[in-house]
Design a protein around this motif. Sequence first.
Motif, PDB file in Angstrom:
ATOM      1  N   TYR A 184       0.824  -1.214   0.000  1.00  0.00           N
ATOM      2  CA  TYR A 184       0.000   0.000   0.000  1.00  0.00           C
ATOM      3  C   TYR A 184       0.856   1.261   0.000  1.00  0.00           C
ATOM      4  O   TYR A 184       1.980   1.272   0.490  1.00  0.00           O
ATOM      5  N   ASP A 185       0.293   2.303  -0.580  1.00  0.00           N
ATOM      6  CA  ASP A 185       0.927   3.618  -0.610  1.00  0.00           C
ATOM      7  C   ASP A 185      -0.209   4.598  -0.373  1.00  0.00           C
ATOM      8  O   ASP A 185      -0.884   5.015  -1.308  1.00  0.00           O
TER       9      ASP A 185
ATOM     10  N   ARG B 161     -10.774  -6.559   0.430  1.00  0.00           N
ATOM     11  CA  ARG B 161     -10.912  -5.618  -0.679  1.00  0.00           C
ATOM     12  C   ARG B 161     -12.015  -4.592  -0.383  1.00  0.00           C
ATOM     13  O   ARG B 161     -11.850  -3.400  -0.590  1.00  0.00           O
TER      14      ARG B 161
ATOM     15  N   ASN C 299     -11.467  -0.659   0.149  1.00  0.00           N
ATOM     16  CA  ASN C 299     -12.142   0.285  -0.742  1.00  0.00           C
ATOM     17  C   ASN C 299     -12.924   1.341   0.031  1.00  0.00           C
ATOM     18  O   ASN C 299     -13.083   2.465  -0.434  1.00  0.00           O
TER      19      ASN C 299
ATOM     20  N   ILE D 298      -9.739   3.734   1.794  1.00  0.00           N
ATOM     21  CA  ILE D 298      -8.793   4.557   1.035  1.00  0.00           C
ATOM     22  C   ILE D 298      -9.479   5.683   0.253  1.00  0.00           C
ATOM     23  O   ILE D 298     -10.674   5.606  -0.043  1.00  0.00           O
TER      24      ILE D 298
ATOM     25  N   LYS E 255      -9.584   7.165  -3.183  1.00  0.00           N
ATOM     26  CA  LYS E 255      -9.205   6.649  -4.498  1.00  0.00           C
ATOM     27  C   LYS E 255      -8.506   7.679  -5.379  1.00  0.00           C
ATOM     28  O   LYS E 255      -7.949   7.346  -6.420  1.00  0.00           O
ATOM     29  N   GLU E 256      -8.559   8.955  -4.958  1.00  0.00           N
ATOM     30  CA  GLU E 256      -7.868  10.005  -5.713  1.00  0.00           C
ATOM     31  C   GLU E 256      -6.419  10.130  -5.277  1.00  0.00           C
ATOM     32  O   GLU E 256      -5.630  10.811  -5.908  1.00  0.00           O
ATOM     33  N   GLU E 257      -6.086   9.501  -4.165  1.00  0.00           N
ATOM     34  CA  GLU E 257      -4.788   9.783  -3.546  1.00  0.00           C
ATOM     35  C   GLU E 257      -4.020   8.521  -3.180  1.00  0.00           C
ATOM     36  O   GLU E 257      -2.787   8.500  -3.199  1.00  0.00           O
ATOM     37  N   ASP E 258      -4.736   7.483  -2.784  1.00  0.00           N
ATOM     38  CA  ASP E 258      -4.089   6.268  -2.262  1.00  0.00           C
ATOM     39  C   ASP E 258      -4.040   5.165  -3.314  1.00  0.00           C
ATOM     40  O   ASP E 258      -4.816   5.156  -4.265  1.00  0.00           O
ATOM     41  N   SER E 259      -3.129   4.235  -3.088  1.00  0.00           N
ATOM     42  CA  SER E 259      -2.970   3.120  -4.014  1.00  0.00           C
ATOM     43  C   SER E 259      -2.653   1.846  -3.240  1.00  0.00           C
ATOM     44  O   SER E 259      -1.822   1.841  -2.341  1.00  0.00           O
ATOM     45  N   VAL E 260      -3.345   0.774  -3.580  1.00  0.00           N
ATOM     46  CA  VAL E 260      -3.071  -0.529  -2.972  1.00  0.00           C
ATOM     47  C   VAL E 260      -2.918  -1.540  -4.111  1.00  0.00           C
ATOM     48  O   VAL E 260      -3.789  -1.623  -4.978  1.00  0.00           O
ATOM     49  N   ILE E 261      -1.802  -2.265  -4.124  1.00  0.00           N
ATOM     50  CA  ILE E 261      -1.619  -3.293  -5.143  1.00  0.00           C
ATOM     51  C   ILE E 261      -1.707  -4.664  -4.492  1.00  0.00           C
ATOM     52  O   ILE E 261      -1.092  -4.913  -3.452  1.00  0.00           O
TER      53      ILE E 261
END
Lengths: 87, 87
Positions: free
Chosen positions: A7-8, A46, A50, A53, A55-61
């Motif tokens: 995650y970021d 998930r 969802n 976070i 969604k405009e700023e965070d990222s999870v792979i």
Amino acid sequence: MFIILVYDVNVKRVSKVLKTCRKYLHWVQNSVLEGEISEANLKKLRMELNRLIDKEEDSVIIYNLRTTKYSTREILGLKKGGEEQII
Amino acid sequence: MFIILVYDVNVKRVSKVLKTCRKYLHWVQNSVLEGEISEANLKKLRMELNRLIDKEEDSVIIYNLRTTKYSTREILGLKKGGEEQII
């Protein structure tokens, strides 16, 4: 199945995201977790992420390896994770 | 083979570590890179990283998936990586 999650996210949400991920996975480094997880729990994770976070700023792979039969993990330098997990 | 590389290094060394990793891999998020790499290049990358990092303080994890045939990647939220790479 076996997943690796990275995650970021904005520092404001880090502790909540980490707490949620740790319910299902083992922490291995900084913003990386991994572990065996069922399809049902992956769905739950998930959904929870969802909701958490931005969604405009965070990222999870999420890497889904299905099995660890074909994979290895190697660590250079410090082993930072708290829990043992043989991949 | 296909690898996922995650680093957690002191901020003083981040730019050098990232630069080294980018010679061989695609950047996908914050401290995460991935890509197809030959055995020979993986050896080189490992050697270069071992010279760069402080083993008392830094940590680099390399997941070697061998093939991407059994794996999928899913992103929640922002796609931060600069390069397209279909896993």
